[in-house]
Write a protein that holds these residues in place. Structure first.
Motif, PDB file in Angstrom:
ATOM      1  N   GLY A 164       8.377  -9.105   2.984  1.00 24.96           N
ATOM      2  CA  GLY A 164       9.372  -8.978   1.931  1.00 24.96           C
ATOM      3  C   GLY A 164       8.767  -8.927   0.532  1.00 24.96           C
ATOM      4  N   LYS A 165       9.592  -9.253  -0.460  1.00 26.20           N
ATOM      5  CA  LYS A 165       9.186  -9.142  -1.862  1.00 26.20           C
ATOM      6  C   LYS A 165       8.096 -10.133  -2.265  1.00 26.20           C
ATOM      7  CE  LYS A 165      13.504  -7.086  -3.453  1.00 26.20           C
ATOM      8  NZ  LYS A 165      14.664  -7.222  -4.359  1.00 26.20           N
ATOM      9  N   ASP A 201       4.877  -8.714  -1.246  1.00 22.91           N
ATOM     10  CA  ASP A 201       4.583  -7.542  -2.076  1.00 22.91           C
ATOM     11  C   ASP A 201       4.014  -7.958  -3.430  1.00 22.91           C
ATOM     12  OD1 ASP A 201       5.471  -5.885  -0.086  1.00 22.91           O
ATOM     13  OD2 ASP A 201       7.479  -5.635  -0.928  1.00 22.91           O
ATOM     14  N   VAL A 202       4.545  -9.053  -3.971  1.00 23.51           N
ATOM     15  CA  VAL A 202       4.058  -9.536  -5.276  1.00 23.51           C
ATOM     16  C   VAL A 202       2.635 -10.065  -5.150  1.00 23.51           C
ATOM     17  CG1 VAL A 202       4.415 -11.258  -7.091  1.00 23.51           C
ATOM     18  CG2 VAL A 202       6.359 -10.014  -6.157  1.00 23.51           C
ATOM     19  N   ILE A 232       5.373  -5.599 -11.384  1.00 20.75           N
ATOM     20  CA  ILE A 232       6.022  -6.876 -11.060  1.00 20.75           C
ATOM     21  C   ILE A 232       4.995  -7.989 -10.902  1.00 20.75           C
ATOM     22  CG2 ILE A 232       7.432  -8.074  -9.347  1.00 20.75           C
ATOM     23  CD1 ILE A 232       8.853  -5.458  -8.804  1.00 20.75           C
ATOM     24  N   SER A 233       3.892  -7.699 -10.209  1.00 21.56           N
ATOM     25  CA  SER A 233       2.860  -8.723 -10.010  1.00 21.56           C
ATOM     26  C   SER A 233       2.231  -9.143 -11.336  1.00 21.56           C
ATOM     27  CB  SER A 233       1.781  -8.180  -9.065  1.00 21.56           C
ATOM     28  OG  SER A 233       2.323  -7.851  -7.817  1.00 21.56           O
ATOM     29  N   ARG A 235       1.640  -4.888  -4.381  1.00 17.08           N
ATOM     30  CA  ARG A 235       2.213  -3.614  -3.949  1.00 17.08           C
ATOM     31  C   ARG A 235       2.875  -2.906  -5.138  1.00 17.08           C
ATOM     32  NH1 ARG A 235      -0.591  -4.539  -0.090  1.00 17.08           N
ATOM     33  NH2 ARG A 235       0.061  -4.660   2.092  1.00 17.08           N
ATOM     34  N   ASN A 236       3.487  -3.698  -6.014  1.00 14.15           N
ATOM     35  CA  ASN A 236       4.042  -3.178  -7.262  1.00 14.15           C
ATOM     36  C   ASN A 236       3.302  -3.874  -8.407  1.00 14.15           C
ATOM     37  OD1 ASN A 236       5.605  -2.502  -9.545  1.00 14.15           O
ATOM     38  ND2 ASN A 236       7.441  -2.304  -8.292  1.00 14.15           N
TER      39      ASN A 236
END
Length: 254
Positions: free
Chosen positions: A66-67, A70-71, A79-80, A75-76
């Protein structure tokens, strides 16, 4: 007589061709058998690749998926980087500038309420629309899911602590004692906020670096675990095996 000779030659030619066909079919079948033997699909399974902490799932699944995963794995990148920047700003405010949480919350509310109040009253004089203030409420389902997940993790931690306290796993007992001792040393040099910030930075750097150099790290970890097991075996033979554990078996049998 000539016809008889011709028929004889034809029969011999037929036998030769049949033999040639038979040899070619047998050779092709043997080649196919060799190919099957040498093909990787029928070859025995390769030895299992060593993974750190014995994990079998991908790192993204280990981190929960999940998110949040990803953080942590960037992955993004926006956002990270934003999450890491916010955590750094909070740590600088509270630790370096010695700001207090209650003071920060009160100052932020004062500023927000003053801006919205003045904007709402000034909109009638400057002929502009009033600010749209959204209705903020905490949804029920995410809070319940978070509480349920937290309850499960806490119960599992209590179950592990109970097993360790029962004396069933000496290796786990020594590992937990060593971990708590190291954590106590770290806690004596920094407060909870700094410790939380260090853990947050580690979660944003170590997993993504491990995913990038996974094979090299796992190979080194395998060698390290072999060496640790050797040293533990020596320690067990020289020290732990000599520690008395409960009444002697001879007395029980008697």
């Amino acid at each position: 007589m000539a016809d008889h000779e011709e028929s004889k030659v034809e029969s011999m030619m037929d036998k030769i061709t049949e033999k040639l066909h038979g040899d070619s079919s047998s050779s092709s079948s043997s080649d196919s058998d060799d190919d099957k033997k040498s093909s990787p699909s029928t070859s025995p399974l390769k030895s299992k690749v060593y993974r750190l902490f014995g994990r079998e799932k991908p790192l993204h699944k280990v981190l929960g998926g999940g998110k949040p995963a990803d953080v942590f794995l960037w992955r993004n990148k926006k956002i990270s980087a934003g999450a890491l920047g916010v955590a750094t700003a909070i740590w600088v405010l509270f630790e370096l500038l010695e700001y207090h949480l209650l003071t920060l919350v009160c100052h932020a509310l004062i500023l927000a309420l003053a801006v919205l109040f003045l904007w709402s009253n000034a909109s009638t004089f400057i002929n502009k629309s009033t600010p749209h203030i959204p209705e903020v409420h905490i949804p029920k389902e995410p809070v319940l899911e978070f509480a349920s997940a937290l309850r499960i993790e806490i119960n599992q931690a209590f179950a592990v602590l109970r097993e360790i306290a029962a004396g069933k796993d000496l290796k786990m007992f020594l590992s937990v004692i060593a971990g708590l001792w190291v954590l106590s040393l770290v806690g004596s040099y920094c407060n909870f906020l700094t410790l939380f910030y260090i853990a947050f930075v580690v979660l944003h750097t170590v997993p993504v670096m491990y995913e990038k150099y996974e094979d090299q790290v796992d190979a080194f970890a395998e060698k390290a675990m072999i060496e640790i097991k050797k040293q533990y075996a020596v320690f067990d033979a020289k020290v732990l095996s000599k520690i008395p554990r409960g009444p002697l078996k001879g007395k029980k049998n008697a």
